[in-house]
Every structure is written in structure tokens, then in C-alpha cells.
Design a protein around this motif. Sequence first.
Motif, PDB file in Angstrom:
ATOM      1  N   SER A 195       3.563  19.445  -4.054  1.00 53.55           N
ATOM      2  CA  SER A 195       3.134  17.820  -4.226  1.00 53.55           C
ATOM      3  C   SER A 195       1.407  17.713  -3.886  1.00 53.55           C
ATOM      4  CB  SER A 195       3.905  17.025  -2.737  1.00 53.55           C
ATOM      5  OG  SER A 195       4.375  15.580  -2.994  1.00 53.55           O
ATOM      6  N   LEU A 228       1.274   7.835  -3.196  1.00 54.62           N
ATOM      7  CA  LEU A 228       2.153   7.769  -3.331  1.00 54.62           C
ATOM      8  C   LEU A 228       2.267   6.637  -3.865  1.00 54.62           C
ATOM      9  CD1 LEU A 228       3.054   8.633   0.739  1.00 54.62           C
ATOM     10  CD2 LEU A 228       3.696  10.110  -1.387  1.00 54.62           C
ATOM     11  N   LYS A 229       2.399   5.074  -3.822  1.00 51.20           N
ATOM     12  CA  LYS A 229       2.560   4.078  -4.161  1.00 51.20           C
ATOM     13  C   LYS A 229       2.464   4.345  -5.942  1.00 51.20           C
ATOM     14  CE  LYS A 229      -0.566   0.625  -4.230  1.00 51.20           C
ATOM     15  NZ  LYS A 229      -0.707  -0.467  -3.689  1.00 51.20           N
ATOM     16  N   LEU A 231       3.319   6.859  -7.383  1.00 50.38           N
ATOM     17  CA  LEU A 231       4.148   7.653  -7.790  1.00 50.38           C
ATOM     18  C   LEU A 231       5.603   7.082  -8.525  1.00 50.38           C
ATOM     19  CD1 LEU A 231       3.703  10.655  -5.077  1.00 50.38           C
ATOM     20  CD2 LEU A 231       2.984  10.752  -7.790  1.00 50.38           C
ATOM     21  N   GLY A 232       5.804   5.596  -7.878  1.00 48.27           N
ATOM     22  CA  GLY A 232       6.446   4.786  -8.613  1.00 48.27           C
ATOM     23  C   GLY A 232       8.363   5.113  -7.286  1.00 48.27           C
ATOM     24  N   ASP A 233       7.759   5.959  -6.213  1.00 43.71           N
ATOM     25  CA  ASP A 233       9.311   6.961  -6.159  1.00 43.71           C
ATOM     26  C   ASP A 233       9.027   5.542  -4.482  1.00 43.71           C
ATOM     27  OD1 ASP A 233       9.152   8.719  -7.193  1.00 43.71           O
ATOM     28  OD2 ASP A 233       8.167   9.917  -5.842  1.00 43.71           O
ATOM     29  N   PHE A 234       8.568   4.409  -4.368  1.00 44.91           N
ATOM     30  CA  PHE A 234       7.962   3.479  -2.824  1.00 44.91           C
ATOM     31  C   PHE A 234       7.848   2.194  -3.158  1.00 44.91           C
ATOM     32  CE2 PHE A 234       7.944   7.616  -1.140  1.00 44.91           C
ATOM     33  CZ  PHE A 234       8.804   7.666   0.058  1.00 44.91           C
ATOM     34  N   GLU A 235       8.600   1.633  -3.231  1.00 39.42           N
ATOM     35  CA  GLU A 235       7.916   0.082  -3.572  1.00 39.42           C
ATOM     36  C   GLU A 235       7.488  -0.856  -2.463  1.00 39.42           C
ATOM     37  OE1 GLU A 235       9.994  -4.303  -5.245  1.00 39.42           O
ATOM     38  OE2 GLU A 235      10.840  -2.517  -5.273  1.00 39.42           O
ATOM     39  N   LEU A 264       7.159   3.343   2.305  1.00 40.52           N
ATOM     40  CA  LEU A 264       6.620   3.401   2.524  1.00 40.52           C
ATOM     41  C   LEU A 264       5.032   3.736   3.238  1.00 40.52           C
ATOM     42  CD1 LEU A 264       4.214   4.094  -0.117  1.00 40.52           C
ATOM     43  CD2 LEU A 264       3.788   2.047  -0.628  1.00 40.52           C
ATOM     44  N   ALA A 267       6.199   7.465   5.179  1.00 44.90           N
ATOM     45  CA  ALA A 267       6.209   8.623   4.219  1.00 44.90           C
ATOM     46  C   ALA A 267       4.726   8.841   4.005  1.00 44.90           C
ATOM     47  CB  ALA A 267       6.882   8.263   2.650  1.00 44.90           C
TER      48      ALA A 267
END
Length: 351
Positions: A195, A228-229, A231-235, A264, A267
Motif C-alpha cells: 500500500s 488516501l482521498k 484512492l476513492g475508498d473514502f469520501e 478519512l 485513516a
Amino acid sequence: IKKNDISLESLNSNIHALKKEVMASSACVLAGDIGGTKVNLGLFVPGKIRPVAQATATFASGSAKSLETIIAQVLERYPAKINAACFGIAGPVIKGVCRATNLPWVVSEKKLRSRFGWKWVHLINDLGATALAVPLLNHREIEALNGVRVRKGQNIGLVAPGTGLGQALLVYAGSRYWPVASEGGHADFAPSDESETGLWFFLHKRFGHVSVERVLSGQGLVNIYDWLKSLGDFEESSGIQKEMCTSNPARVITDNAIGGDDPLCRAALQRFCRIFGSMAGNLALTGMTTGGMFLGGGIPPKILPVLLDGNFMAAFNGKGRFDLFMQNIPVRVILNDRAALLGAAYLALGK
């Protein structure tokens, strides 16, 4: 205003008594901690155990064109006889000159001696100054991240994320500690898992060279958040977006990770702490810091709840065949935000 602090805008009522006390001292020294965000200056006299501050002042680093300007303002109000001066500064010190890393300043021992008439002036890397203070700190000024007791007479490591990322060693030799300055914050960031390899690629596209400071600093936390933003895993919350437009983004992330429930932000801070633990462990191995690894700078005290949740120590200890070795290294957070100032005063008084 904190006790003993000078406010140049609003001097407290005991200014004349404090002036008299400082000026009467036969061993008064001026110490400084010069960072990218703020400058701390202090007048110190010897104490039984460690230097004692008679007065301190804090300035925004960007408020003046030079260090000399700030020093002059303090001495105008406190015309003390200075026997020696020492300044810890964020940047490499070479032959008595430092080009500050995060400031447009060039600071010179020779120019300071000439400007103020001091016989002894010394510049030291700010992390070297903080390292000198470590043996002087009391139990109220540190927080343990593990239960291993600090051992005297063995090498000590120091990692300090703030505006930038500082590193230093305190090497024990000849019955005393010797500070070893470092610019290790500008060494390559090394991903610890697949990652984090993605994080490296993200930052490489943005900056080219990816130093560890690009990840472990105030702006580094923001860089992790941006990755992280992406990556699209968190809004991303619209409220967080608005806060970042008006406040320090790193502080917004920290506040919403610890005091709020933003996934977000949480994380990003957790990833920051894992990378922090891994990097601190690397320095511990490099310097054989069996006397302890200390976490300084402005960030660690602010994120203490997350540092205590176990992820930092898991990454710190996770060194394969050296797991057991790492588990026997004491790890502490420095809570005293004037540690570099204390170390600089210690060096000036012991010149």
C-alpha cells in the motif's frame, strides 16, 4: 501568556524586577530555537540540575527578515550582559553558517558576534540541541510508549516531526553524551508494504524525489490524506474541505481524527503513525539506540492518543529477525516544547 514569557506587545507587571535579576547574573546566556514556524528565545542562568530560564519569548518565524532583528527586539527590552549565545536552528550548520531549510535566512556565528559584540556564539542543528536536553528532562516532561526503562550511558535517538522532520543521535562516549546532527529527514522514504508503495508513486508524481519528510511532517500528513482521498475508498467531507480553506490543514486532519469521527482523517493519521513507527525503528537500528528512542517536535504531543493505540509500537518493533531487540528499546514522547531551547542553553553555559 505562559509564566516567564515575554510578550513584546504586552509586558507584564514584574518587568523591572525581572530585568534586574537577569542583568545581575554573572553567567547569563542567550539561547534560541529557530524553527520554520516559530522562534523561541530565552535568557538563562545556571541551575543546580539544568539551566534556569529567566525569561522566554516566542515569535512567528515569518515576522522578521532575520534572526538578528528578533534578537535585537528582545535585548532592547532586556539589556542583559550576555556571556555566550547558542542557537539551535533547523538546517545544516557548516563552518558556523546555516542556510535555514524552511526559512529564507542565512545565519552566521561571525555576523552574530560582530552585530552584538558577544565573545562566544555557537550554531547547532535544532535536533542536536534537543538531543542535548534529553538527559535533563524529568518524568513530567516525557510520556512512555512502552514499559522498557530508560538506560543511562547508552546511545539515544531522536525523531522530531513538525514543520519538517528532524533526526539526531546522542552518542555516549568517554563518560558523556555527544550530539550527532543529521539531515536524515531528506533521505528517501522507504515503503513498508504494498500500500505504501502506492503512496510513494503518488508523491513521486507530485514532487519527484520522495523524502521521508514528504510523509512525516505537518505537510506530510496532508500528503497522506490527499493520497488516501485519491484512492476513492473514502469520501471527503464537505465540512472538512471548508475547514481546510480557513485553518491549518494538518491541524484540521488531526482534530477530526482524534476529536471527531471522520474516517478519512482517522485513516490518514493512523497511516502517519505507522510510517512514523517504522522510520523511528530504522533510526534505532542505525544508531543502536539502546538508551532510548525519543519523539520530539510539535506533532507527537498533539497525537499522543493515536501513538498510544499500539500501531506505532507495532511498526517500530516490526523488524523481522530483530523484533526482540526492538522490544527492549525504551520509547518516549517529549512533552516539553522548549527542549531545544534548554539544550542550547546547556551548551552555552558549558562552553
